[in-house]
Design a protein around this motif. Structure first.
Motif, short mmCIF file in Angstrom:
data_model
loop_
_atom_site.label_atom_id
_atom_site.label_comp_id
_atom_site.label_asym_id
_atom_site.label_seq_id
_atom_site.Cartn_x
_atom_site.Cartn_y
_atom_site.Cartn_z
N TRP A 40 3.30 13.38 0.73
CA TRP A 40 2.48 12.54 1.61
C TRP A 40 2.96 12.60 3.04
N ARG A 41 4.27 12.55 3.25
CA ARG A 41 4.81 12.48 4.61
C ARG A 41 4.52 13.77 5.39
N SER A 42 4.32 14.89 4.70
CA SER A 42 4.06 16.15 5.38
C SER A 42 2.64 16.24 5.92
N ALA A 43 1.71 15.56 5.26
CA ALA A 43 0.30 15.65 5.65
C ALA A 43 -0.44 14.41 5.14
N PRO A 44 -0.19 13.26 5.74
CA PRO A 44 -0.72 12.01 5.18
C PRO A 44 -2.22 12.02 4.91
N ALA A 45 -3.04 12.30 5.93
CA ALA A 45 -4.49 12.26 5.72
C ALA A 45 -4.97 13.39 4.80
N PRO A 46 -4.49 14.64 4.96
CA PRO A 46 -4.91 15.68 4.01
C PRO A 46 -4.54 15.36 2.56
N VAL A 47 -3.35 14.79 2.32
CA VAL A 47 -2.96 14.42 0.96
C VAL A 47 -3.90 13.37 0.40
N GLU A 48 -4.22 12.36 1.22
CA GLU A 48 -5.15 11.32 0.76
C GLU A 48 -6.53 11.91 0.48
N LEU A 49 -6.96 12.88 1.29
CA LEU A 49 -8.27 13.50 1.07
C LEU A 49 -8.26 14.31 -0.24
N GLU A 50 -7.15 15.00 -0.52
CA GLU A 50 -7.09 15.73 -1.80
C GLU A 50 -7.10 14.77 -2.97
N ARG A 51 -6.36 13.68 -2.86
CA ARG A 51 -6.34 12.71 -3.96
C ARG A 51 -7.74 12.13 -4.19
N LEU A 52 -8.47 11.87 -3.12
CA LEU A 52 -9.83 11.36 -3.23
C LEU A 52 -10.75 12.39 -3.88
N THR A 53 -10.65 13.64 -3.43
CA THR A 53 -11.55 14.68 -3.93
C THR A 53 -11.26 15.00 -5.39
N ILE A 54 -9.99 15.00 -5.76
CA ILE A 54 -9.63 15.16 -7.17
C ILE A 54 -10.23 14.03 -8.00
N ASP A 55 -10.23 12.82 -7.44
CA ASP A 55 -10.80 11.69 -8.17
C ASP A 55 -12.31 11.85 -8.32
N TRP A 56 -12.99 12.41 -7.32
CA TRP A 56 -14.42 12.69 -7.47
C TRP A 56 -14.67 13.66 -8.62
N ILE A 57 -13.83 14.69 -8.71
CA ILE A 57 -13.98 15.67 -9.80
C ILE A 57 -13.70 15.01 -11.14
N ARG A 58 -12.71 14.13 -11.17
CA ARG A 58 -12.44 13.35 -12.39
C ARG A 58 -13.68 12.60 -12.83
N GLN A 59 -14.37 11.96 -11.88
CA GLN A 59 -15.56 11.21 -12.20
C GLN A 59 -16.70 12.12 -12.67
N ILE A 60 -16.84 13.28 -12.05
CA ILE A 60 -17.87 14.24 -12.47
C ILE A 60 -17.69 14.60 -13.94
N LEU A 61 -16.43 14.77 -14.36
CA LEU A 61 -16.14 15.17 -15.73
C LEU A 61 -16.14 14.01 -16.71
N GLY A 62 -16.08 12.79 -16.20
CA GLY A 62 -16.06 11.62 -17.08
C GLY A 62 -14.69 11.22 -17.57
N PHE A 63 -13.62 11.72 -16.93
CA PHE A 63 -12.26 11.33 -17.32
C PHE A 63 -12.00 9.88 -16.92
N LYS A 64 -11.05 9.25 -17.60
CA LYS A 64 -10.68 7.88 -17.27
C LYS A 64 -9.97 7.82 -15.91
N ALA A 65 -9.90 6.62 -15.36
CA ALA A 65 -9.37 6.44 -14.01
C ALA A 65 -7.91 6.86 -13.88
N GLU A 66 -7.17 6.85 -14.99
CA GLU A 66 -5.75 7.19 -14.93
C GLU A 66 -5.52 8.69 -14.74
N ALA A 67 -6.53 9.50 -14.97
CA ALA A 67 -6.37 10.95 -14.86
C ALA A 67 -6.11 11.36 -13.41
#
Length: 473
Positions: free
Chosen positions: A108-135
Motif C-alpha cells: 500500500w505504501r508504495s502506491a496507495p491509490a493504485p493499490v486501492e483501485l486494484e482492490r476495488l477492481t478485484i472486488d468487482w470481479i468477485r461480484q461478477i463471479l458470485g464469490f462471497k465478500a471474503e474472497a
C-alpha cells in the motif's frame, strides 16, 4: 529524448494517436497476416549498438513501416486463431497512463491509490463471479501465472514432501497446469489426466475412479482442476458436480476460467457456470474476454489467507513500520511477484467506462457468431463440425466431394495444407486442434468487431483457398 519538454510530449502524443486512429480506421482493409520469414525481418533491423540517439519521428516511422506490416494483426475481425483479444483504444490509453505514473504495486505504501483501485477492481470481479465478500485476489501477467499461484495456494492445504501429492485435470486442460506442477516441485507425473466425454467435458466417473485408485495406492490427492472453457473446444466442465467430489475427498477445487470465465456476463451462457462461485480459486484473463491489451490475468481466492500462508515472506528491507493494518496491506503476500505494474487501471477504466451491459452484449455477439458458423457448416456439403460449440470456439474441417471417399489421413493432410495456405492468404486466420486423433481447423471469436458476415467470409476464404490447392495439386 529522456526528459522532453511539454511541447515535445504533445507533438509525440499527437503523432502516436494519429497513427492509432489511422491503424484502427482501416483495419478491415489490412490482411490479418502476411507470409514472412525471420531473415527478411532481421534485415530491416539495424544490428549496430546505438551510440547516438534518434529522434522520435524516426522511431515511430520505423515502427509503422517495419514492425506493423510484419506483425499479425490481432485486432482484425477475422483473427480467429488461438484465444486472442483485439485490445481496445481505452485499454491502450490506460496502459500509457499507467506507464506514465509508473506505480509499483507491491504494498500500500508504495502506491496507495493504485493499490486501492486494484482492490476495488478485484472486488468487482468477485461480484461478477458470485464469490462471497471474503474472497480476494490480485492481477498477474496472465492465466499461466494465475494457475501457478492457485496451485501454490492449494498445496498449502495438504503439504507433503514425499512426492505423493496428486492433481486431477482433464485431458483437455491447458498445459500450464502441468507446467505449474513441475515448477512447484509436485511433478508433471503427479498430474492425473482424466478422460473426457463426447463433448470434451471431464468425465466425473473417471475422476472418481482415479482418486479412489490413488488413495488405495498411498497417494495424497489435494486438488482438482475444472475448466470453464477449454482451450481446444471451449468446453465447460460440470462445476457443481466437481465441487461435490472435491468436498467428498477434501480437495481444493481450482477453476481455469482464463478463456471462458467472463462469459458468465452473457445471459445465454450463464447457466454453464453454475457452481463457479464455490471454487477455492479461479484463474481469469481480462486480456481475453474483457478485450483488454495483454498483459493482465487475475487469480481469485475464496479464502485469501490460505494464499497468504503460501506466499508471505518477511525480510528487513520489506518490513512495514508505523502503519495501521489496512495500510500495511501487501500484494506480495498473495502471489509470486514482487514488482508489479499498474495493471488494474485498464481493467477499471474498461469496466467503468463501458459497463457490464455492453460487455455482456459483446460476448453474446461473439457466441452468436460461433453458432452462425456452426449452422452454416452443418448446412453445407463441403464442411463438417468436429466438436460441438459451447462458447465461441469452433472446430471443423473441409471435406470436399473428392475427399469424402478418401482416408481419414488424407482428409487430415489436406486440412493441414489448407490451414497453412489460409494463414498465408491473409484474409482470415485460423489455428488448429487435434480432437479424437483427427486434425481440425480451429477458430475462436473473441473480438467485438466480428460480425456474422465475417463468419460467412471465413468460409468463402476457405473455399477459395481450397480450390487453389486442388487446382495446384
Amino acid at each position: 529524448m529522456v526528459d522532453p519538454s511539454a511541447d515535445e510530449i504533445c507533438s509525440w502524443s499527437n503523432s502516436v494517436t494519429q497513427f492509432m486512429a489511422d491503424y484502427l480506421g482501416d483495419l478491415r482493409d489490412r490482411g490479418v497476416y502476411r507470409h514472412m520469414v525471420s531473415r527478411a525481418i532481421r534485415k530491416r533491423l539495424d544490428p549496430a549498438l546505438p551510440i547516438d540517439g534518434s529522434d522520435f519521428d524516426e522511431l515511430l516511422k520505423f515502427f509503422r513501416e517495419a514492425i506493423v506490416p510484419f506483425s499479425r494483426q490481432n485486432a482484425h475481425p477475422r483473427m480467429f486463431g488461438y484465444v486472442q483479444s483485439p485490445g481496445t483504444p481505452l485499454g491502450a490509453f490506460a496502459d500509457l497512463l499507467a506507464s506514465t505514473l509508473n506505480a509499483n504495486l507491491t504494498v500500500w505504501r508504495s502506491a496507495p491509490a493504485p493499490v486501492e483501485l486494484e482492490r476495488l477492481t478485484i472486488d468487482w470481479i468477485r461480484q461478477i463471479l458470485g464469490f462471497k465478500a471474503e474472497a480476494g485476489g490480485r492481477f498477474v501477467s496472465g492465466g499461466s501465472m494465475a494457475n501457478l499461484a492457485a496451485l501454490a495456494a492449494a498445496r498449502q492445504t495438504k503439504y507433503d514432501s514425499s512426492g505423493r501429492l496428486r492433481i486431477y485435470a482433464s485431458t483437455e486442460t491447458h498445459f500450464s497446469i502441468s507446467k505449474a506442477a513441475a515448477l512447484l516441485g509436485i511433478g508433471r507425473e503427479n498430474v492425473r489426466l482424466v478422460a473426457v466425454d463426447e463433448r470434451f467435458k471431464i468425465r466425473v466417473d473417471d475422476l472418481l475412479a482415479k482418486i479412489t485408485a490413488d488413495l488405495e495406492a498411498g497417494y495424497l490427492p489435494f486438488c482438482v482442476v475444472a475448466n470453464a472453457g477449454t482451450v481446444n473446444t471451449g468446453a465447460v466442465d460440470p462445476l457443481a458436480e466437481i465441487r461435490e467430489i472435491a468436498d467428498r475427498f477434501q480437495l481444493w477445487m481450482h477453476v481455469d476460467g482464463s478463456y471462458g470465465g467472463f462469459a458468465v456476463l452473457a445471459e445465454s451462457a450463464k447457466k454453464l457456470f453454475a457452481g463457479i462461485e464455490r471454487a477455492d480459486s479461479i484463474a481469469l484473463d481480462p486480456h481475453k474476454w474483457l478485450y483488454l491489451p495483454v498483459d493482465v490475468g487475475c487469480v481469485i481466492y475464496r479464502e485469501p489467507e490460505i494464499a497468504r500462508a503460501a506466499f508471505a515472506h518477511e525480510a528487513e528491507y520489506t518490513r512495514i513500520i508505523g502503519q495501521q493494518a489496512d495500510e500495511a496491506f501487501a500484494f506480495w503476500d498473495y502471489g509470486p511477484e514482487l514488482s508489479r505494474r499498474f495493471r488494474a487501471l485498464k481493467v477499471w477504466m474498461l469496466l467503468k467506462g463501458v459497463g457490464l451491459d455492453y460487455l455482456g452484449e459483446a460476448i453474446e455477439s461473439n457466441l452468436a457468431c460461433a453458432r452462425h458458423l456452426e449452422s452454416m457448416v452443418r448446412a453445407s456439403n463441403d464442411f463438417e463440425m468436429v466438436a460441438p460449440i459451447e462458447l465461441s470456439i469452433f472446430c471443423f474441417r473441409h471435406v470436399s466431394a473428392q475427399l469424402r471417399n478418401g482416408s481419414p489421413q488424407a482428409i487430415d493432410a489436406f486440412n493441414e495444407r489448407l490451414l497453412i495456405a489460409l494463414q498465408r492468404d491473409g484474409s482470415s486466420y485460423l489455428s488448429n486442434a487435434t480432437l479424437g486423433g483427427r486434425f481440425a481447423l480451429r477458430g475462436c471469436v473473441l473480438n467485438y468487431r466480428t460480425t456474422l458476415r465475417d463468419m460467412e467470409l471465413l468460409l468463402d476464404d476457405l473455399r477459395r483457398v481450397a480450390r487453389s490447392l486442388a487446382a495446384f495439386a
